[in-house]
Design an enzyme around this catalytic site. Structure first.
Site, PDB file in Angstrom:
ATOM      1  N   ASP A  58       0.415   9.337  11.281  1.00 55.67           N
ATOM      2  CA  ASP A  58      -0.174   8.357  10.528  1.00 55.67           C
ATOM      3  C   ASP A  58       0.194   8.809   8.989  1.00 55.67           C
ATOM      4  OD1 ASP A  58      -1.344   6.122   9.168  1.00 55.67           O
ATOM      5  OD2 ASP A  58      -3.372   6.489  10.776  1.00 55.67           O
TER       6      ASP A  58
HETATM    7  C1  BGC Z   1      -3.434   3.452   8.756  1.00 54.80           C
HETATM    8  C2  BGC Z   1      -2.369   2.986   9.750  1.00 54.80           C
HETATM    9  C3  BGC Z   1      -1.444   2.192   8.964  1.00 54.80           C
HETATM   10  C4  BGC Z   1      -1.012   3.292   7.989  1.00 54.80           C
HETATM   11  C5  BGC Z   1       0.576   2.731   7.298  1.00 54.80           C
HETATM   12  C6  BGC Z   1      -2.934   4.273   7.678  1.00 54.80           C
HETATM   13  O1  BGC Z   1      -3.583   4.619   6.574  1.00 54.80           O
HETATM   14  O2  BGC Z   1      -4.296   4.228   9.358  1.00 54.80           O
HETATM   15  O3  BGC Z   1      -3.089   2.141  10.662  1.00 54.80           O
HETATM   16  O4  BGC Z   1      -0.335   1.766  10.031  1.00 54.80           O
HETATM   17  O5  BGC Z   1      -1.805   3.540   6.893  1.00 54.80           O
HETATM   18  O6  BGC Z   1       0.014   1.737   6.248  1.00 54.80           O
END
Ligand code: BGC
Length: 749
Positions: free
Chosen positions: A269
């Site tokens: 993530d």
């Molecule tokens: C979120 C994810 C997301 C990623 C990319 C993160 O802050 O937890 O769900 O896909 O950002 O934008």
């Protein structure tokens, strides 16, 4: 490209080129000349100035098709290895056509439609050049204080599995195929694992749960996405039993890859590899890189850790080198599955030139309308206030009366200008001179706005004193026959970073409700929210209540149709609505405990109960009303004893006894009466959503199979155990029409 060629490609790469494939950056790293990139984004992220951005493997959240063409063309011109970039983005529930938020979609219990709309969302992505979407999120959620419950299908494992499967099939196409066909893109299931269970509902907080709980309730959703062919998995931000998920070798190698048989790309993530240091799990960047690689994390989203550290960390270590090769191979394989080596644009130039983009097509908007209508939940309808008569004078009041911000927090390409708001939706059914519209209250008081940080400015400025808004609302209501009050939390109060300790309507909106309720006019409340709010006060004053969630692009039209009966509500809650904050977490599939709170015990103290609140939630899982009524009759149950290869077949007649055509969702729950681990008081095992015309009857069949009775037993194996099972069939987890029991015989009998 066949596997041999792909392996050759891998062999031809230098170590820097290999590591580059595992790095994900944003588009700004590729804009401007190298001097500005080095002093700008590279520096900001802490990337070594020697890092060659033209080795980077993938790009995050660039969604403009012209920009995608420009970046890919330029990249391929400058990169030495000629491996196309992957474009990945958060297109969670729609690209430009925004469908209802996932929690709402799940409330439709219409998984065919969920699959169709996921396919439409993927089609819009494909038409605009995106290769991978970071969807579906299938984290089980039991705590409405957490802001991201809006992105989840809710509290139930079976529904998470259904949602995962429908999404992946919609996004990627048929399961089992290696290559992703035109019009489809790759799906990434997230957040592995158990991100939906942070302590106290506080965003990014630790998760602590038994392995039994994890395997029994939390993992099957991800597993269903993998079984449907999901090409990617995203790690979670949280620790799981003390170890951050992104550095957790057991979780990602043993559970995900070995037990769950995942062969695709594991992406961290956002910045989660670097956060291993903040967690106090990695000593420094080099340690974080090593731990993440050991844990099997292939792609580093948006940090400099892999780029700066991996080469040093791997130096001379044959084991780590082979892990690097495996990770790079998986990324190349994904690019190959998408056909990028043959066409790095996947037909994008053609689509643009021939103006073939399906973005916001009529078909997509119609599907968004239909899914929105099925997602809304009718919580209350006393004296049949709804549907409204077209001849009555309506006062439409509330911060959501003319609000287009009903797309939810993850609609990154959604445009409020495309959105139908509530007033427009009502005007499709009622003459303009029978409708008055005013705000009555601001969405949020100033004090709560500050907490929204960068989103504060998105809220409408306060130009008129709140009291003047209230007085106008009372005047309008006085002159009307019925009040439609559109209340809710702001979209910026849910979503990532949107945890709340009091998930309720703001005081000013409650004051508006109280002032209008004393007028003694029929009062219909529509609630917009990204989570179950505590609606106990609202329910006490409203005659009718519709839980709208964030219904997306077609919001107002869907609600207009529902209010006037052009559509009949059929949504059912997939997350319990608590009566008070202190009940949280409250969910339907709880354990009985050794001292259940039985009605015959009265106020006996030593039972599992509160002394200041009942145990029952305000609205239970599976609950939702309709404008019509359904009666169930049990026609037959095929057997009382079942051996492993037999089924218990149940047949039910459902009669629509009201005056509207409508859809009903029959729910089948099972309780295992006695087992080697305590089993929940009930678990959803199957359901059917059916359409029944007024006055007609339809028959529904269920078959109970041995697999439906399996669970992680005392030996941690996934088994069924012989004995008595109770079956409940009803219209919600609380409203059970009938119950019966059967016995599962010892295997072989
Ligand atoms: C979120 C994810 C997301 C990623 C990319 C993160 O802050 O937890 O769900 O896909 O950002 O934008």
């Amino acid at each position: 490209m066949d596997n041999q060629l792909l392996l050759k490609k891998l062999d031809s790469l230098s170590i820097e080129e290999k590591i580059g494939q595992l790095v994900q950056l944003t588009g700004d790293f590729f804009e401007g000349d190298m001097d500005t990139v080095v002093t700008g984004p590279l520096k900001k992220l802490g990337l070594d100035s020697s890092y060659n951005v033209y080795n980077t493997g993938s790009i995050l959240n660039v969604t403009d098709p012209d920009k995608i063409i420009r970046l890919q063309t330029d990249y391929l011109k400058r990169s030495t290895h000629q491996i196309p970039l992957l474009f990945m983005a958060d297109i969670i529930y729609g690209y430009r056509t925004i469908f209802p938020i996932p929690l709402a979609q799940a409330c439709s219990w219409n998984y065919e439609q969920i699959e169709q709309t996921a396919a439409m969302s993927a089609r819009e992505c494909y038409d605009e050049g995106i290769h991978v979407t970071f969807s579906p999120m299938v984290d089980i959620v039991r705590d409405p204080r957490w802001g991201r419950v809006m992105e989840s299908p809710g509290e139930d494992t079976l529904l998470a599995m259904k949602y995962a499967e429908s999404q992946v099939l919609g996004i990627q196409g048929e399961s089992g195929q290696r290559t992703i066909p035109p019009h489809k893109i790759a799906a990434c299931v997230k957040h592995f694992a158990a991100y939906g269970a942070p302590v106290a509902g506080r965003e990014y907080n630790a998760v602590d749960m038994s392995e039994h709980m994890l395997r029994q309730y939390y993992l099957p959703g991800y597993q269903a996405a993998i079984a449907a062919g999901a090409k990617l998995v995203m790690t979670a931000f949280n620790t799981l039993n003390g170890i951050p998920a992104t550095g957790n070798e057991w979780l990602n190698r043993e559970v995900l890859r070995r037990d769950m048989k995942f062969e695709g790309v594991l992406i961290s993530d956002y910045a989660a590899i670097e956060e291993l240091i903040m967690h106090g799990y990695a000593e420094d960047g080099a340690d974080a890189a090593r731990l993440a690689l050991l844990a099997g994390v292939d792609v580093d989203m948006k940090t400099a850790i892999y780029a700066n550290q991996l080469e040093k960390v791997i130096a001379g270590n044959g084991h780590l080198m082979s892990l690097l090769n495996e990770a790079v191979y998986r990324v190349l394989q994904l690019k190959n599955d998408l056909g990028l080596f043959e066409d790095p644009f996947r037909g994008l130039q053609d689509t643009l030139q021939q103006q073939k983009s399906s973005v916001l097509s009529d078909e997509h908007r119609q599907a968004a309308l239909s899914l929105a209508e099925e997602s809304v939940v009718l919580l209350k309808n006393e004296h049949q206030v709804l549907p409204l008569s077209k001849h009555k004078k309506v006062a439409l009041i509330g911060p959501y009366a003319e609000e287009s911000s009903t797309l939810g927090m993850w609609a990154i390409k959604g445009n409020e200008a495309d959105t139908v708001h509530l007033k427009t939706g009502l005007l499709k059914h009622v003459a303009p001179d029978l409708l008055s519209v005013c705000k009555g209250a601001y969405m949020l008081p100033l004090t709560a706005r500050e907490a929204l940080g960068k989103y504060e400015e998105k809220l409408a400025a306060e130009t008129v004193a709140e009291d003047a808004l209230l007085q106008e609302a009372i005047r309008n209501a006085d002159e009307a026959d019925v009040i439609v009050l559109a209340l809710g939390e702001s979209v910026y109060q849910s979503g990532e970073g949107g945890s709340r300790t009091s998930p309720m309507l703001p005081e000013s909106q409650l004051r508006l409700l109280h002032e209008l309720s004393v007028l003694n006019k029929p009062l219909v409340v529509i609630v917009y929210s990204g989570r179950p709010l505590i609606l106990t006060e609202v329910a006490a004053e409203a005659d009718a209540m519709l839980q709208a969630w964030y219904p997306g692009t077609m919001s107002g039209e869907a609600l207009g149709n529902l209010l006037y009966g052009a559509a009949n509500p059929s949504g059912k809650l997939t997350m319990t609505f608590p009566r008070s904050v202190g009940q949280i977490p409250v969910y339907y599939n709880e354990l009985n405990t050794g001292r259940p709170d039985l009605p015959e015990n009265g106020s006996y103290r030593f039972a599992t109960r509160y002394i200041d609140e009942v145990n029952e939630p305000l609205y239970p899982f599976g609950y939702g009303q309709s404008y019509t009524t359904f009666e169930y009759r049990l026609l037959s149950v095929s057997r009382e004893n079942m051996s492993h290869n037999e089924t218990v077949d149940v047949s039910i007649a459902v009669e629509n006894t009201g005056s509207h055509d409508g859809k009903e969702t029959l729910q089948l729950y099972i309780r295992d009466k006695f087992a080697s681990v305590a089993r929940p008081v009930k678990e959803l095992k199957d359901f059917r959503k059916i359409f029944v015309r007024s006055g007609e009857t339809r028959e529904v069949q269920f078959s109970i199979r041995e697999e439906m009775l399996r669970f992680y037993g005392g030996t941690s194996e996934y088994i069924s155990e012989p004995g008595e099972f109770e079956v409940y069939i009803g219209s919600s987890s609380r409203d059970i029409a009938f119950a019966f029991s059967f016995t599962l015989l010892q295997e072989g009998k």
